[in-house]
Design a protein around this motif. Sequence first.
Motif, short mmCIF file in Angstrom:
data_model
loop_
_atom_site.label_atom_id
_atom_site.label_comp_id
_atom_site.label_asym_id
_atom_site.label_seq_id
_atom_site.Cartn_x
_atom_site.Cartn_y
_atom_site.Cartn_z
N SER A 43 -16.94 16.32 12.71
CA SER A 43 -16.91 15.10 11.79
C SER A 43 -17.70 13.96 13.21
CB SER A 43 -15.66 14.51 11.62
OG SER A 43 -15.86 13.14 10.86
N THR A 44 -18.81 13.28 12.50
CA THR A 44 -19.37 12.43 13.57
C THR A 44 -18.80 10.89 12.98
OG1 THR A 44 -21.50 13.47 13.47
CG2 THR A 44 -21.61 11.20 14.05
N PRO A 45 -18.24 10.28 14.15
CA PRO A 45 -17.40 9.19 14.00
C PRO A 45 -18.43 7.93 13.83
CG PRO A 45 -17.80 9.51 16.30
CD PRO A 45 -18.24 10.87 15.60
N SER A 46 -18.05 6.90 12.96
CA SER A 46 -19.02 5.74 12.91
C SER A 46 -18.88 4.92 14.04
CB SER A 46 -18.24 4.94 11.74
OG SER A 46 -17.06 4.32 12.36
N ARG A 47 -19.86 4.12 14.22
CA ARG A 47 -20.01 3.29 15.26
C ARG A 47 -19.00 2.45 15.70
NH1 ARG A 47 -21.78 -2.08 15.48
NH2 ARG A 47 -22.79 -2.90 17.26
N GLN A 48 -18.30 1.89 14.47
CA GLN A 48 -17.02 0.94 14.63
C GLN A 48 -15.83 1.75 15.05
OE1 GLN A 48 -17.43 -2.12 14.17
NE2 GLN A 48 -15.26 -2.34 14.84
N LEU A 49 -15.95 3.04 14.76
CA LEU A 49 -14.54 3.68 14.93
C LEU A 49 -14.77 4.07 16.51
CD1 LEU A 49 -11.91 5.39 14.21
CD2 LEU A 49 -13.37 7.12 13.57
N ILE A 50 -15.81 4.44 17.11
CA ILE A 50 -16.17 4.74 18.46
C ILE A 50 -15.49 3.19 19.28
CG2 ILE A 50 -17.84 4.97 20.14
CD1 ILE A 50 -19.45 6.88 18.37
N LEU A 51 -16.10 2.22 18.69
CA LEU A 51 -15.57 1.02 19.59
C LEU A 51 -14.09 0.97 19.38
CD1 LEU A 51 -18.39 -1.24 18.47
CD2 LEU A 51 -18.15 -0.17 20.61
N HIS A 52 -13.50 1.33 18.27
CA HIS A 52 -11.96 1.11 18.38
C HIS A 52 -11.27 1.93 18.91
CE1 HIS A 52 -8.33 -0.02 16.32
NE2 HIS A 52 -8.11 1.27 15.73
N LEU A 61 -16.76 -0.63 29.77
CA LEU A 61 -17.70 -0.97 29.04
C LEU A 61 -19.08 -0.08 28.95
CD1 LEU A 61 -17.81 -4.83 28.66
CD2 LEU A 61 -16.19 -3.32 27.33
N ARG A 62 -19.11 0.25 30.26
CA ARG A 62 -20.44 1.20 30.75
C ARG A 62 -20.26 2.62 29.97
NH1 ARG A 62 -24.02 1.33 34.69
NH2 ARG A 62 -23.04 -0.44 35.76
N GLU A 63 -18.95 3.18 30.11
CA GLU A 63 -18.71 4.46 29.66
C GLU A 63 -18.75 4.32 28.08
OE1 GLU A 63 -18.90 7.27 31.23
OE2 GLU A 63 -19.21 5.86 33.04
N ARG A 64 -18.43 3.39 27.32
CA ARG A 64 -18.45 3.11 25.88
C ARG A 64 -20.00 3.13 25.51
NH1 ARG A 64 -13.98 -1.79 24.66
NH2 ARG A 64 -12.75 -1.18 26.26
N ASN A 65 -20.78 2.57 26.23
CA ASN A 65 -22.48 2.64 25.94
C ASN A 65 -22.63 4.05 25.81
OD1 ASN A 65 -22.81 0.16 25.44
ND2 ASN A 65 -23.59 -0.31 27.51
N ARG A 66 -22.06 4.95 26.90
CA ARG A 66 -22.41 6.40 26.86
C ARG A 66 -21.99 7.28 25.73
NH1 ARG A 66 -19.95 10.65 31.27
NH2 ARG A 66 -21.32 12.43 30.75
N VAL A 67 -20.73 6.69 25.27
CA VAL A 67 -20.20 7.38 23.98
C VAL A 67 -21.09 7.13 22.82
CG1 VAL A 67 -18.08 7.64 22.64
CG2 VAL A 67 -17.86 7.65 24.96
N LEU A 68 -21.56 5.67 22.77
CA LEU A 68 -22.29 5.41 21.52
C LEU A 68 -23.68 6.16 21.66
CD1 LEU A 68 -21.68 1.61 21.75
CD2 LEU A 68 -21.20 2.88 19.85
#
Length: 261
Positions: A43-52, A61-68
């Motif tokens: 399943s591909t997570p939505s952008r909002q779910l990744i941030l959540h 924050l740097r690694e959150r960008n990497r996940v996105l």
Amino acid sequence: MRTQTAGDLLRHWRVTRRLSQLELAGRAETSARHLSFIETGRSTPSRQLILHLSEQLEIPLRERNRVLLAAGYAPVYAEPGLDTPQMEPVRDAMRRILAGHDPHPALAVDMHWNMVDANASAGLFLQDVAAELLAPPVNALRLSLHPDGLAPRIRNLAEWRGHLFERLQRQIEITGSDHLRALLAEVRDYPGGEHPPGLPEPEQAVVPLRLCHNGTELAFLSAMTVFGTPMNVTVAELAIESFFPADPVTAAYLRDSMPLG
């Protein structure tokens, strides 16, 4: 080597935070089944779910960008250079904070412990330091623990080294930074011993820095300050370390001898 997916990265951080899929699903108010599908790529997570999920996992924050990016989304958190015009308010605030600590030493560092600014009183840490350690970027850990740096003047060097190593290890656990792992390995090789980890003495609440300066032994307590609710990577990775007098002798010495900005 297979490129890491968003699911791979989220699983890495979940394991790093020592959470089961069920525990993370409960925190994120989603199902463990959905989370499993995300981690395995079904399943591909939505952008909002990744941030959540990133928020629940306290991912830097740097690694959150990497996940996105791994999920095919644009990064959310900017990474402006500290010397850019948009960072002028941050630089100004940082200078005010540092100057406000005089005559107590204070310095600003990035996530790799490189100094980005300091107040006038921080100059007492630079006495007799080798020139190569003062070449930009000046690393606060190297400056403190290198045998050509501050180390010969630190009276409780083994204890202070152990304290810094524990701090750095905790930072590595939080950030997962390979750069910090390499830095820890480097400074552990410097001479000076290491105080056995464990509880402090009954009368000791924190580990002081005991430093000889011009024939006087000074004692400092250190505190780290970060910017609240940072909205870009650069600010999130800044910290101000302040050194406060731990005894009346040090307080009087700083008041009478150090510059006031």
